[in-house]
Design an enzyme around this catalytic site. Structure first.
Site, PDB file in Angstrom:
ATOM      1  N   GLU A  36       0.837  -1.201   0.000  1.00 25.59           N
ATOM      2  CA  GLU A  36       0.000   0.000   0.000  1.00 25.59           C
ATOM      3  C   GLU A  36       0.868   1.245   0.000  1.00 25.59           C
ATOM      4  OE1 GLU A  36      -3.259   0.025  -0.085  1.00 25.59           O
ATOM      5  OE2 GLU A  36      -3.564  -2.139   0.149  1.00 25.59           O
ATOM      6  N   LYS A  50      -1.913   6.004  16.177  1.00 28.66           N
ATOM      7  CA  LYS A  50      -2.400   7.265  16.759  1.00 28.66           C
ATOM      8  C   LYS A  50      -3.912   7.375  16.683  1.00 28.66           C
ATOM      9  CE  LYS A  50       1.632   7.356  17.269  1.00 28.66           C
ATOM     10  NZ  LYS A  50       2.611   6.403  16.766  1.00 28.66           N
ATOM     11  N   VAL A 183       7.764   1.612  20.300  1.00 25.48           N
ATOM     12  CA  VAL A 183       6.574   0.924  19.784  1.00 25.48           C
ATOM     13  C   VAL A 183       5.915   0.115  20.899  1.00 25.48           C
ATOM     14  CG1 VAL A 183       5.775  -0.859  18.173  1.00 25.48           C
ATOM     15  CG2 VAL A 183       7.359   0.913  17.385  1.00 25.48           C
ATOM     16  N   GLU A 202      11.468  -6.075  29.384  1.00 29.65           N
ATOM     17  CA  GLU A 202      12.492  -5.346  28.623  1.00 29.65           C
ATOM     18  C   GLU A 202      13.879  -5.780  29.099  1.00 29.65           C
ATOM     19  OE1 GLU A 202      13.117  -3.102  26.121  1.00 29.65           O
ATOM     20  OE2 GLU A 202      15.181  -3.090  26.857  1.00 29.65           O
ATOM     21  N   ASP A 302      14.051   3.926   6.706  1.00 31.84           N
ATOM     22  CA  ASP A 302      14.427   2.831   7.609  1.00 31.84           C
ATOM     23  C   ASP A 302      15.520   1.938   7.027  1.00 31.84           C
ATOM     24  OD1 ASP A 302      12.436   3.773   9.245  1.00 31.84           O
ATOM     25  OD2 ASP A 302      11.326   1.885   9.375  1.00 31.84           O
ATOM     26  N   ALA A 310       9.404   8.279  10.581  1.00 33.00           N
ATOM     27  CA  ALA A 310       8.778   8.647   9.309  1.00 33.00           C
ATOM     28  C   ALA A 310       9.269   9.999   8.799  1.00 33.00           C
ATOM     29  CB  ALA A 310       7.259   8.674   9.485  1.00 33.00           C
ATOM     30  N   HIS A 434      -0.913  33.245  26.747  1.00 32.50           N
ATOM     31  CA  HIS A 434      -1.435  32.715  28.022  1.00 32.50           C
ATOM     32  C   HIS A 434      -2.947  32.552  27.917  1.00 32.50           C
ATOM     33  CE1 HIS A 434      -1.809  32.019  32.313  1.00 32.50           C
ATOM     34  NE2 HIS A 434      -2.815  32.894  32.322  1.00 32.50           N
TER      35      HIS A 434
HETATM   36  P1  FAD Z   1       8.266   2.082   4.980  1.00 34.26           P
HETATM   37  O1  FAD Z   1       7.244   2.954   5.572  1.00 34.26           O
HETATM   38  O2  FAD Z   1       8.560   0.779   5.603  1.00 34.26           O
HETATM   39  O3  FAD Z   1       7.856   1.855   3.468  1.00 34.26           O
HETATM   40  C1  FAD Z   1       8.564   1.002   2.637  1.00 34.26           C
HETATM   41  C2  FAD Z   1       7.647   0.606   1.507  1.00 34.26           C
HETATM   42  O4  FAD Z   1       8.429  -0.093   0.546  1.00 34.26           O
HETATM   43  C3  FAD Z   1       6.533  -0.349   1.929  1.00 34.26           C
HETATM   44  O5  FAD Z   1       5.297   0.182   1.523  1.00 34.26           O
HETATM   45  C4  FAD Z   1       6.842  -1.653   1.206  1.00 34.26           C
HETATM   46  O6  FAD Z   1       5.681  -2.321   0.764  1.00 34.26           O
HETATM   47  C5  FAD Z   1       7.667  -1.151   0.023  1.00 34.26           C
HETATM   48  N1  FAD Z   1       8.627  -2.146  -0.488  1.00 34.26           N
HETATM   49  C6  FAD Z   1       9.568  -2.802   0.204  1.00 34.26           C
HETATM   50  N2  FAD Z   1      10.319  -3.557  -0.638  1.00 34.26           N
HETATM   51  C7  FAD Z   1       9.818  -3.347  -1.886  1.00 34.26           C
HETATM   52  C8  FAD Z   1      10.164  -3.828  -3.176  1.00 34.26           C
HETATM   53  N3  FAD Z   1      11.190  -4.635  -3.367  1.00 34.26           N
HETATM   54  N4  FAD Z   1       9.419  -3.433  -4.233  1.00 34.26           N
HETATM   55  C9  FAD Z   1       8.378  -2.563  -4.057  1.00 34.26           C
HETATM   56  N5  FAD Z   1       8.030  -2.064  -2.859  1.00 34.26           N
HETATM   57  C10 FAD Z   1       8.741  -2.447  -1.791  1.00 34.26           C
HETATM   58  N6  FAD Z   1       7.555   6.834  13.021  1.00 34.26           N
HETATM   59  C11 FAD Z   1       7.275   8.112  13.362  1.00 34.26           C
HETATM   60  O7  FAD Z   1       7.987   9.015  12.934  1.00 34.26           O
HETATM   61  N7  FAD Z   1       6.211   8.414  14.163  1.00 34.26           N
HETATM   62  C12 FAD Z   1       5.414   7.456  14.674  1.00 34.26           C
HETATM   63  O8  FAD Z   1       4.477   7.758  15.397  1.00 34.26           O
HETATM   64  C13 FAD Z   1       5.687   6.097  14.354  1.00 34.26           C
HETATM   65  N8  FAD Z   1       4.906   5.118  14.824  1.00 34.26           N
HETATM   66  C14 FAD Z   1       5.172   3.828  14.484  1.00 34.26           C
HETATM   67  C15 FAD Z   1       4.372   2.819  14.990  1.00 34.26           C
HETATM   68  C16 FAD Z   1       4.608   1.511  14.660  1.00 34.26           C
HETATM   69  C17 FAD Z   1       3.727   0.426  15.216  1.00 34.26           C
HETATM   70  C18 FAD Z   1       5.682   1.194  13.768  1.00 34.26           C
HETATM   71  C19 FAD Z   1       5.952  -0.236  13.364  1.00 34.26           C
HETATM   72  C20 FAD Z   1       6.484   2.185  13.266  1.00 34.26           C
HETATM   73  C21 FAD Z   1       6.248   3.512  13.615  1.00 34.26           C
HETATM   74  N9  FAD Z   1       7.043   4.547  13.126  1.00 34.26           N
HETATM   75  C22 FAD Z   1       6.786   5.833  13.492  1.00 34.26           C
HETATM   76  C23 FAD Z   1       8.177   4.287  12.215  1.00 34.26           C
HETATM   77  C24 FAD Z   1       7.775   4.612  10.766  1.00 34.26           C
HETATM   78  O9  FAD Z   1       6.636   3.855  10.430  1.00 34.26           O
HETATM   79  C25 FAD Z   1       8.925   4.293   9.834  1.00 34.26           C
HETATM   80  O10 FAD Z   1      10.085   4.956  10.274  1.00 34.26           O
HETATM   81  C26 FAD Z   1       8.607   4.763   8.416  1.00 34.26           C
HETATM   82  O11 FAD Z   1       7.467   4.114   7.925  1.00 34.26           O
HETATM   83  C27 FAD Z   1       9.788   4.477   7.488  1.00 34.26           C
HETATM   84  O12 FAD Z   1       9.475   4.930   6.229  1.00 34.26           O
HETATM   85  P2  FAD Z   1      10.172   4.304   4.936  1.00 34.26           P
HETATM   86  O13 FAD Z   1       9.642   5.087   3.773  1.00 34.26           O
HETATM   87  O14 FAD Z   1      11.609   4.212   5.131  1.00 34.26           O
HETATM   88  O15 FAD Z   1       9.678   2.792   4.865  1.00 34.26           O
END
Ligand code: FAD
Length: 458
Positions: A36, A50, A183, A202, A302, A310, A434
């Site tokens: 997605e 959230k 998390v 932990e 990540d 994010a 305030h």
């Molecule tokens: P992702 O969001 O992991 O996106 C990677 C995308 O790449 C995915 O959609 C996947 O389907 C796609 N993909 C992977 N491999 C391939 C491929 N070979 N071909 C095509 N598509 C592919 N961060 C915050 O800053 N605030 C928060 O409140 C927060 N809450 C979180 C809560 C939870 C439960 C979790 C698990 C994480 C949370 N995070 C939060 C962390 C945050 O979700 C990640 O840091 C962020 O999503 C990373 O973004 P990204 O674009 O690097 O990767």
């Protein structure tokens, strides 16, 4: 074979933001997404958690309505299925928003799992896509450590990762959470507020990345709210929904109706393994321009393991595109805020007191309690504190740490202060409205300078 200037693998907050900026700058851009749009953040992370936390907050407010002079006749009940529907609605709305933005900006979106053959070629379902530059934004997945019984517990559904916890069939009566990082503790706040008996195991210290004063404060507060916390728990094995841990030399069993395993995340590097990129602790190594060991190939979010947040992923996406288009963007990770959406929330930016000292600063500290803030009392949210860490010589703000109901919004003022290399005098002199929660930041700055107004002398 289609040819683009920039191909982006992964449509999370790193990839889709990079794609929009690339298109805005005139680059022919393709975004490849296997699942997605919006990635983990939108579909299984930031947004769904959230949204559910908001439901939990409303539930808690209704339970304590008498405090505000409102009595409710009849029972206040949780409708978990309705909470799930609300969450799915919010996620769905944002999903279509992202899709619309990509379309409007002229980004070509290819749905499917992309495998990188060489720095200029990606294959998706048999179709070859070619590009001058590649941005890897494949994100991360839950880390599954080799603990006896864990794999079986996950396969049988006795234990789940965060994705599974978002779609529990019902609110578990007893929830054991293995891993007390951000998390894990957000889920502890969520389910304990919804009535679960939550136990956190932990290995080191829960919320161990926080400034030590805030860590202690939060642990005490969460325990007061009924979360059972065991630091120093060495997990021995899983037996279905039972977790066996050694704590202070004693073997103990923790039985849950559900078990959430939250032991960190691993970068998704399998799709790019043919490139032979340099890795560092499993993550793709990049230089300060976000470029990997292969020129023209960038890694953001990540997957590069720098900071799994994010907004970091998005900032890196913008920087990588700028660099591809001839710029020289560099990110200062010390100025990126981090937030924890517990009750109350926690937010921080810059250095902890411990890190500032480790880096050789002579520090000055200012703190201010939320309980001395008029708005916090009016809102019934007196828990928390602000701690400012500054360099003693000129008062340069090095770090700001906040526990407050609104901490995740309050922190942005501190982010700007660090970005502008402000001093604590500037934070103190800036007149704050305030009555607002934001006054606590100004008051902490006054406290650091030795003249807080709303603090009784000891
Ligand atoms: P992702 O969001 O992991 O996106 C990677 C995308 O790449 C995915 O959609 C996947 O389907 C796609 N993909 C992977 N491999 C391939 C491929 N070979 N071909 C095509 N598509 C592919 N961060 C915050 O800053 N605030 C928060 O409140 C927060 N809450 C979180 C809560 C939870 C439960 C979790 C698990 C994480 C949370 N995070 C939060 C962390 C945050 O979700 C990640 O840091 C962020 O999503 C990373 O973004 P990204 O674009 O690097 O990767």
């Amino acid at each position: 074979m289609s040819r683009y200037k920039i191909a982006i693998l992964g449509g999370g907050p790193g990839g889709y933001v990079a794609a929009i900026r690339a298109a805005q700058l005139g680059a022919e851009t393709v975004l490849i997404e296997a699942g997605e749009l919006g990635g983990v953040c939108l579909n299984g992370g930031c947004i769904p958690t959230k949204t559910l936390l908001k439901s939990a907050r409303v539930y808690q407010e209704l339970l304590s309505s008498e405090k505000f002079g409102i009595s409710i006749d009849g029972e206040v009940r949780i409708d978990w299925a309705a909470m799930q529907r609300r969450k799915d609605g919010v996620v769905g709305q944002l999903n279509s928003g992202v899709r619309g933005l990509l379309k409007q900006n002229g980004v070509e979106v290819v749905q499917g799992f992309g495998e990188v053959l060489d720095p200029h070629t990606i294959v998706v379902g048999g179709e070859r896509i070619s590009a001058d530059h590649l941005i890897i934004a494949t994100g991360s997945s839950p880390a599954i450590l080799p603990i006896p019984g864990l794999q079986e517990a996950l396969e049988s559904g006795a234990a789940v990762t965060s994705t599974g916890a978002l779609t529990f069939k019902e609110v578990p009566q007893r929830l054991v959470i293995v891993g007390g990082g951000v998390v894990g503790m957000e889920f502890a706040a969520l389910f304990s507020s919804l009535g679960s008996r939550v136990t956190v195991l932990e290995k080191f210290t829960v919320l161990g990345s926080l400034d030590q004063d805030l860590q202690k404060y939060m642990q005490r507060l969460l325990e007061k709210k009924g979360v059972e916390i065991h630091n120093g728990a060495d997990i021995q094995r899983f037996a279905g929904s039972q977790v066996i841990a050694e704590i202070n030399g004693e073997t103990r069993e923790f039985q849950g109706d559900a078990v959430l395993v939250s032991l960190g995340r691993r970068p998704n590097v399998q799709a790019v393994s043919r490139l032979g990129l340099e890795l560092e602790r499993g993550a793709i190594r990049t230089n300060e321009r976000l470029e990997t060991s292969i020129p023209g190939v960038y890694a953001i979010g990540d997957v590069n393991g720098k900071q799994m947040l994010a907004h970091t992923a998005s900032a890196e996406g913008l920087a990588a595109v700028e660099n591809i288009m001839g710029g020289s963007a560099v990110i200062n990770y010390d100025k990126i805020p981090a937030c924890i959406y517990t009750f109350p929330e926690v937010a921080m930016v810059g250095l902890t007191e411990q890190e500032a000292v480790r880096r050789g600063h002579k520090v000055a500290i200012g703190t201010f309690p939320l309980a001395a803030n008029g708005r916090a009392l009016a809102e019934g949210e007196p828990e928390g504190l602000v701690k400012i860490v500054a360099d003693e010589k000129y008062g340069e703000v090095l770090g700001v740490h906040i526990i407050a109901a609104q901490a995740t919004d309050l922190i942005s003022e501190a982010v700007l202060a660090l970005e502008l290399e402000s001093t604590v005098h500037e934070l103190a002199n800036a007149v704050h409205p305030h009555p607002t929660f934001s006054e606590v930041v100004m008051e902490a700055a006054h406290a650091l300078l030795g003249h807080a107004i709303h603090v009784f002398k000891r």
